[in-house]
Design an enzyme around this catalytic site. Sequence first.
Site, PDB file in Angstrom:
ATOM      1  N   THR A  33      25.252  66.850   7.836  1.00 25.31           N
ATOM      2  CA  THR A  33      26.347  67.649   8.378  1.00 25.31           C
ATOM      3  C   THR A  33      27.452  67.823   7.348  1.00 25.31           C
ATOM      4  O   THR A  33      27.640  66.962   6.474  1.00 25.31           O
ATOM      5  CB  THR A  33      26.949  66.967   9.620  1.00 25.31           C
ATOM      6  OG1 THR A  33      27.412  65.663   9.249  1.00 25.31           O
ATOM      7  CG2 THR A  33      25.942  66.838  10.742  1.00 25.31           C
ATOM      8  N   LYS A 134      18.753  54.237  22.268  1.00 24.64           N
ATOM      9  CA  LYS A 134      17.984  54.278  23.517  1.00 24.64           C
ATOM     10  C   LYS A 134      16.497  54.480  23.231  1.00 24.64           C
ATOM     11  O   LYS A 134      15.640  53.885  23.874  1.00 24.64           O
ATOM     12  CB  LYS A 134      18.504  55.409  24.411  1.00 24.64           C
ATOM     13  CG  LYS A 134      17.644  55.641  25.660  1.00 24.64           C
ATOM     14  CD  LYS A 134      18.177  56.756  26.528  1.00 24.64           C
ATOM     15  CE  LYS A 134      17.241  56.981  27.727  1.00 24.64           C
ATOM     16  NZ  LYS A 134      17.781  57.970  28.685  1.00 24.64           N
ATOM     17  N   HIS A 270      46.392  18.657  18.389  1.00 22.28           N
ATOM     18  CA  HIS A 270      45.522  18.832  19.559  1.00 22.28           C
ATOM     19  C   HIS A 270      46.113  19.820  20.568  1.00 22.28           C
ATOM     20  O   HIS A 270      46.161  19.571  21.767  1.00 22.28           O
ATOM     21  CB  HIS A 270      45.227  17.487  20.221  1.00 22.28           C
ATOM     22  CG  HIS A 270      44.446  16.558  19.335  1.00 22.28           C
ATOM     23  ND1 HIS A 270      43.178  16.837  18.890  1.00 22.28           N
ATOM     24  CD2 HIS A 270      44.773  15.355  18.801  1.00 22.28           C
ATOM     25  CE1 HIS A 270      42.746  15.841  18.128  1.00 22.28           C
ATOM     26  NE2 HIS A 270      43.703  14.936  18.052  1.00 22.28           N
ATOM     27  N   GLY A 299      48.120  14.413  10.180  1.00 22.27           N
ATOM     28  CA  GLY A 299      46.945  15.243  10.438  1.00 22.27           C
ATOM     29  C   GLY A 299      47.239  16.476  11.263  1.00 22.27           C
ATOM     30  O   GLY A 299      46.320  17.114  11.780  1.00 22.27           O
ATOM     31  N   ARG A 428      53.886  14.167  37.486  1.00 28.30           N
ATOM     32  CA  ARG A 428      55.077  14.468  36.691  1.00 28.30           C
ATOM     33  C   ARG A 428      55.775  13.195  36.225  1.00 28.30           C
ATOM     34  O   ARG A 428      56.292  13.130  35.103  1.00 28.30           O
ATOM     35  CB  ARG A 428      56.024  15.352  37.510  1.00 28.30           C
ATOM     36  CG  ARG A 428      57.124  16.002  36.676  1.00 28.30           C
ATOM     37  CD  ARG A 428      57.554  17.324  37.275  1.00 28.30           C
ATOM     38  NE  ARG A 428      56.430  18.244  37.364  1.00 28.30           N
ATOM     39  CZ  ARG A 428      56.021  19.014  36.359  1.00 28.30           C
ATOM     40  NH1 ARG A 428      56.647  18.980  35.207  1.00 28.30           N
ATOM     41  NH2 ARG A 428      55.005  19.823  36.521  1.00 28.30           N
ATOM     42  N   PHE A 453      58.919  22.208  39.213  1.00 24.86           N
ATOM     43  CA  PHE A 453      59.919  21.431  39.961  1.00 24.86           C
ATOM     44  C   PHE A 453      59.511  19.968  40.077  1.00 24.86           C
ATOM     45  O   PHE A 453      58.349  19.599  39.900  1.00 24.86           O
ATOM     46  CB  PHE A 453      60.157  22.038  41.348  1.00 24.86           C
ATOM     47  CG  PHE A 453      58.959  22.063  42.266  1.00 24.86           C
ATOM     48  CD1 PHE A 453      58.361  20.892  42.730  1.00 24.86           C
ATOM     49  CD2 PHE A 453      58.446  23.277  42.716  1.00 24.86           C
ATOM     50  CE1 PHE A 453      57.280  20.911  43.599  1.00 24.86           C
ATOM     51  CE2 PHE A 453      57.367  23.316  43.587  1.00 24.86           C
ATOM     52  CZ  PHE A 453      56.777  22.122  44.025  1.00 24.86           C
TER      53      PHE A 453
END
Length: 504
Positions: A33, A134, A270, A299, A428, A453
């Site tokens: 093309t 396909k 971590h 580390g 908590r 909370f």
Amino acid sequence: MKMKRALISVYDKTNIIDLASFLAKQQIEILSTGNTYKILSDAGIETQEVSDYTQFPEMLSGRVKTLHPKIHGGILCDREKHKKEMQGLGIKPIDLLIINLYPFWETVSSGSNEEQIIEQIDIGGVALIRAAAKNFHFTSIVSSIQDYETLKAEMVKNNNKTTLEYRKHLATKAFALTAYYDSNIYSWFLSQNKSNELPEFFTLYGRKAQELRYGENPHQKAAFYSNQFTRYPLEKLHGKELSYNNIVDIESALNIISEFQEPATVIIKHNNPCGAAIGDSALAAYEKALSCDEISSFGGIVALNREVDLNLAEKLSEIFLEVVIAPSINNEALKILQKKKNLRVIIYTPFQQDVKYQIKNVVGGFLVQENNNHTIKVEEMSQVTEHTTTEREDLILAWKICKHVKSNAIVIAKGGCTIGIGAGQTSRIDSVSIAVKKAGERCKGAVLASDAFFPFPDSIVESAKHGITAIIQPGGSLKDQDVIAAANENKIAMFFTGVRSFFH
């Protein structure tokens, strides 16, 4: 399948003359093309322009080139079942397609306007690729420049034929490419949508940018897939290759550092911060962040939002670190850091944390949520106690860090740095206990942030025992009045944000 006819239509012309020359030597008829035709013809390669073959010119400023029955019929036909029909219509089978697509993602990243971006949405190329993929039982589709050499090797090995296994391999890559390409287009359209509604369809896409040494653990394979329109915002200047865990931790570090305009440092271990601080300079911020928890910092990954200079590099070199990441590093500093053979030294492009969605894999699919971009200013805090504090900037600092700590999260801050962090506990009060233990005697006169909370007054009483003078938390518990009463009784100032910041 023995190759008799090929269609070449490529935007990126890299190595295409070499490949077309190879095909011509194998007596393969070539269709091409527009610009591809011109380049091949100028190189002396015999080729027929698609518009001559179809007897229909390219039209609409090149938007329609290959969307023609003689092209798609030749690609999609069953060589036996459709043989007579094809002969009656004068359609020749096309056995090989060499296709690559308009550079949509590069156009977006270059800051082009909407009209320019839309013109780079490839229609014909995608249709050709999908049709050939396909019909892989009969047609080979090469959609990547990296496959040119493997195609030649396959044809040499099999006397100008390709095996079904190879064609299926190419088809798999082709559908992956069109899925990725369409996902980029969809992502751009989604970015233009100002609606706050979650989309009905959500696509995940990425292009493999880097094989990693291993995954979260050595027995797991891993790779980094980039979905960036622009270049990847990290550039490694020195050290070992990045691991899976390094990248996860770097993500956390950059999310936190993007919260600050003033000089700031965060140290990640971590996937949790073990130290974070602001200061008058990058060096001051680092020294304060390191003092938060020097043992845990060993580390770790250090991220800064200012240039690393010689003095800072010398300090960074005093302990073992996995990664140092900053927006810039001067030459003297880099020479110092390069003495650490395995230390990964990275510069990043400063950015605003404006990612719209977060994604998490779960059984049967994945979860999508808006990113937690909540911020709060000093004047927006709601005081709920009789007592107040002048340490409001430390409260803001603690709150900013707290939303990046695994829940249940408690952050204690003093003098512009975190001094105690409790992360990922099932209650908590346990997170409070860990945070005050980390802070030790430094708790006296410090402030505390909680990502959710307090369900009971016990955390307030425990905080008071260690000298905490102010607390910032979302509020919203059935026991809020009991918690406020405990704060008043212990002469602790308390502020509500009205927003919870769980991080799981």
